[in-house]
Design a protein around this motif. Sequence first.
Motif, PDB file in Angstrom:
ATOM      1  N   CYS A 184       0.651  -1.165  -0.041  1.00 42.01           N
ATOM      2  CA  CYS A 184      -0.027  -0.100   0.082  1.00 42.01           C
ATOM      3  C   CYS A 184       0.974   1.210   0.072  1.00 42.01           C
ATOM      4  O   CYS A 184       1.992   1.136   0.126  1.00 42.01           O
ATOM      5  CB  CYS A 184      -0.977  -0.086   1.218  1.00 42.01           C
ATOM      6  SG  CYS A 184      -0.168   0.404   2.925  1.00 42.01           S
ATOM      7  N   ILE A 185       0.258   2.524  -0.208  1.00 46.60           N
ATOM      8  CA  ILE A 185       0.898   3.698   0.097  1.00 46.60           C
ATOM      9  C   ILE A 185       1.244   3.754   1.378  1.00 46.60           C
ATOM     10  O   ILE A 185       0.570   3.656   2.418  1.00 46.60           O
ATOM     11  CB  ILE A 185      -0.024   4.840  -0.552  1.00 46.60           C
ATOM     12  CG1 ILE A 185      -0.228   4.641  -2.124  1.00 46.60           C
ATOM     13  CG2 ILE A 185       0.562   6.110  -0.489  1.00 46.60           C
ATOM     14  CD1 ILE A 185      -1.313   5.568  -2.486  1.00 46.60           C
ATOM     15  N   SER A 186       2.383   4.313   1.626  1.00 43.67           N
ATOM     16  CA  SER A 186       3.077   4.647   3.010  1.00 43.67           C
ATOM     17  C   SER A 186       2.503   5.831   3.626  1.00 43.67           C
ATOM     18  O   SER A 186       2.398   6.954   2.910  1.00 43.67           O
ATOM     19  CB  SER A 186       4.598   4.828   3.076  1.00 43.67           C
ATOM     20  OG  SER A 186       4.889   5.102   4.512  1.00 43.67           O
ATOM     21  N   PRO A 187       1.965   5.891   4.708  1.00 45.75           N
ATOM     22  CA  PRO A 187       1.684   7.154   5.489  1.00 45.75           C
ATOM     23  C   PRO A 187       2.813   8.251   5.430  1.00 45.75           C
ATOM     24  O   PRO A 187       2.602   9.270   5.745  1.00 45.75           O
ATOM     25  CB  PRO A 187       1.366   6.811   7.117  1.00 45.75           C
ATOM     26  CG  PRO A 187       0.876   5.432   6.525  1.00 45.75           C
ATOM     27  CD  PRO A 187       1.876   4.643   5.738  1.00 45.75           C
ATOM     28  N   ILE A 188       3.966   7.858   5.209  1.00 50.18           N
ATOM     29  CA  ILE A 188       4.992   8.836   5.232  1.00 50.18           C
ATOM     30  C   ILE A 188       4.821   9.856   4.196  1.00 50.18           C
ATOM     31  O   ILE A 188       5.187  11.030   4.278  1.00 50.18           O
ATOM     32  CB  ILE A 188       6.370   8.002   5.009  1.00 50.18           C
ATOM     33  CG1 ILE A 188       6.832   7.153   6.260  1.00 50.18           C
ATOM     34  CG2 ILE A 188       7.723   8.803   4.607  1.00 50.18           C
ATOM     35  CD1 ILE A 188       8.051   6.169   6.280  1.00 50.18           C
ATOM     36  N   LEU A 189       4.738   9.270   2.989  1.00 47.57           N
ATOM     37  CA  LEU A 189       4.196  10.125   1.783  1.00 47.57           C
ATOM     38  C   LEU A 189       2.789  10.474   1.861  1.00 47.57           C
ATOM     39  O   LEU A 189       2.457  11.886   1.584  1.00 47.57           O
ATOM     40  CB  LEU A 189       4.345   9.373   0.556  1.00 47.57           C
ATOM     41  CG  LEU A 189       4.435  10.286  -0.762  1.00 47.57           C
ATOM     42  CD1 LEU A 189       5.443  11.615  -0.713  1.00 47.57           C
ATOM     43  CD2 LEU A 189       4.672   9.513  -2.094  1.00 47.57           C
ATOM     44  N   TRP A 190       1.716   9.786   2.072  1.00 47.90           N
ATOM     45  CA  TRP A 190       0.482  10.415   2.260  1.00 47.90           C
ATOM     46  C   TRP A 190      -0.036  11.457   2.893  1.00 47.90           C
ATOM     47  O   TRP A 190      -0.795  12.229   2.588  1.00 47.90           O
ATOM     48  CB  TRP A 190      -0.332   8.959   2.590  1.00 47.90           C
ATOM     49  CG  TRP A 190      -1.933   9.061   2.613  1.00 47.90           C
ATOM     50  CD1 TRP A 190      -2.742   9.563   3.507  1.00 47.90           C
ATOM     51  CD2 TRP A 190      -2.871   9.325   1.231  1.00 47.90           C
ATOM     52  NE1 TRP A 190      -3.955   9.625   3.067  1.00 47.90           N
ATOM     53  CE2 TRP A 190      -3.995   9.466   1.800  1.00 47.90           C
ATOM     54  CE3 TRP A 190      -2.312   9.090  -0.057  1.00 47.90           C
ATOM     55  CZ2 TRP A 190      -5.105   9.607   0.946  1.00 47.90           C
ATOM     56  CZ3 TRP A 190      -3.463   9.023  -1.090  1.00 47.90           C
ATOM     57  CH2 TRP A 190      -4.757   9.342  -0.691  1.00 47.90           C
ATOM     58  N   ARG A 191       0.709  11.412   4.163  1.00 52.48           N
ATOM     59  CA  ARG A 191       0.610  12.390   5.160  1.00 52.48           C
ATOM     60  C   ARG A 191       1.504  13.765   4.985  1.00 52.48           C
ATOM     61  O   ARG A 191       1.579  14.553   5.769  1.00 52.48           O
ATOM     62  CB  ARG A 191       0.660  12.005   6.549  1.00 52.48           C
ATOM     63  CG  ARG A 191      -0.628  10.940   6.646  1.00 52.48           C
ATOM     64  CD  ARG A 191      -0.659  10.799   8.406  1.00 52.48           C
ATOM     65  NE  ARG A 191      -1.213  11.667   9.157  1.00 52.48           N
ATOM     66  CZ  ARG A 191      -2.395  11.885   9.259  1.00 52.48           C
ATOM     67  NH1 ARG A 191      -3.281  10.980   8.882  1.00 52.48           N
ATOM     68  NH2 ARG A 191      -2.613  12.888  10.351  1.00 52.48           N
ATOM     69  N   ASP A 192       2.416  13.653   3.909  1.00 54.35           N
ATOM     70  CA  ASP A 192       3.374  14.640   3.609  1.00 54.35           C
ATOM     71  C   ASP A 192       2.689  15.907   3.366  1.00 54.35           C
ATOM     72  O   ASP A 192       1.878  16.066   2.512  1.00 54.35           O
ATOM     73  CB  ASP A 192       4.207  14.273   2.560  1.00 54.35           C
ATOM     74  CG  ASP A 192       5.493  15.110   2.316  1.00 54.35           C
ATOM     75  OD1 ASP A 192       5.402  16.488   2.190  1.00 54.35           O
ATOM     76  OD2 ASP A 192       6.734  14.698   2.613  1.00 54.35           O
ATOM     77  N   SER A 193       2.827  17.098   3.923  1.00 57.18           N
ATOM     78  CA  SER A 193       2.484  18.296   3.869  1.00 57.18           C
ATOM     79  C   SER A 193       2.632  18.991   2.654  1.00 57.18           C
ATOM     80  O   SER A 193       1.650  19.787   2.278  1.00 57.18           O
ATOM     81  CB  SER A 193       2.727  19.327   5.054  1.00 57.18           C
ATOM     82  OG  SER A 193       4.057  19.349   4.840  1.00 57.18           O
TER      83      SER A 193
END
Length: 521
Positions: free
Chosen positions: A324-333
């Motif tokens: 899946c897509i990582s929250p690291i990038l998904w939540r990047d401002s």
Amino acid sequence: MKNIFKTILLSVVVLGMSSCTEEKLLDLEPVNNISDAQAFSTPSLIASYMSGVYNAAAIGMYNSTTTNGGRGYVWGAAFVEQGEARGEDVVNMATFYQLTYTATYDATTANNVFYWIDGYKLINRCNLMIEGAQGAVAKGVITQAVANDYIGQAKFLRAITHFELLNYFARPYNFTAGATHPGVIYREVGVNTAGELASEDNKARNTVAECYTKVLADLDDAEKLIATNGAGNATTNGAIGRASKAAAIAFKTRVYLQKRDWANVIAEGTKLNGRYTLTADPYTPFASNIANTESIFSIVHTATMNPQVNAALASVLKNRALVCISPILWRDSQWLTDDKRREDGKFIYTASGIKYTNKYYDVTNMTDPAPVIRYAEVVLNMAEAQARLATPNLTTALTLLNSVRDRSLANKAAQTYTTASYTTQADLVKLILKERRIEFLQEGRRWSDIHRLQGDDLAPIDGIPSKVANAVPAVAAFDLTAAYTVTRPVAAVPGADFKFLWPIPQLEMNTNLGIQQNTGW
């Protein structure tokens, strides 16, 4: 017996033969079942052999047998899946890519072993194609012009495959002064006889500098020899799925970027001005993946020719929900919440609250092409090169960056980058690099950027970044309306650590007395 088994292993691992067993010492039949002795006897058989080369690029083999099926090594799916799993912008959710994701591989791990095996199998096919086409001209079977087209396509595939192997098994270009450190073996002889096998045995690794020189020479030749110019409005599988002059040019921008030759990135990219254009809708290269103005070269799949359920892009990245897509990038401002590339049902597929890419969506027939290079990358390569020149052209760099990013903005007038968006040259380079992570998410580009940015002067990365846990992330991590702290329990691997590189496969070490293992393995 030792020599017999050495030949068995060498034919499989080093020189790109078809699969072998103890009962069948050498299987010299190409992937399309036309023998090398016959393949260049008529124009139609020569065309079939070239198709077999592309099929080898798309499918590969796994665990040395055809019974396991091909898993898309190197260009059919594996470069996307491995290139992403080595980085931090996806999450491995099962055991499938765990060793790649957590850097717990060794010299016998199948994923990296077969990257090497199938890479060299494909390279050998390319070399046989080159030699066979030259021989067919001498016999009057085809004209020199027809042969040149085949030779150019084969040199393109030979170049990009050696280059891909460099990114996994060798340190980046700037690791030593003059790039004198070990690269890979650059093979330019086709092997389909015992005599050729013996002459090509025990070859040492070329230096990285030598490999880059040969890659660029092959791409220059491909640009000159391939008959098809390449056009950004291709309407058939053959157009996007076959190498063109434009594909060779585009790939040179990638090679020069990793070599840090900024002027040549720009010079090559400029050749494509007007030949390709960015699509107005950023999803078009995936929705209309064989007929759009942006896709330059992809590996085309069909319902009967694809990496199957264990590796096909839509199967692994959507239907089987393995990555899946990582929250690291998904939540990047810096990835705006209303960016069109977040649109659910279009770019994004959501299942049980987890976000997956929807760039590959044919879960039934698994026909999604694997996008090797598209014009958006050429544009961002040029943007970064303009920003990194000794006398940087930040205005042009910004314009090129915005040409890719703006098409995904909900409110271009308010959200486009301006000179107020950065303060320094390094700031602008970092904006370009972040855009690459967003734009090419799940296209296999992340590892190459991590690799080339080791010790960078403006935006350095040290080793393999830390990652989200190797498991299903919390649903809350994907809710952008609520606070959430992203943790990274998969520790970073420092650049100096031997695990930064994949080891040369043990099978190769066992059979090639001339090769040097990567330090630490």
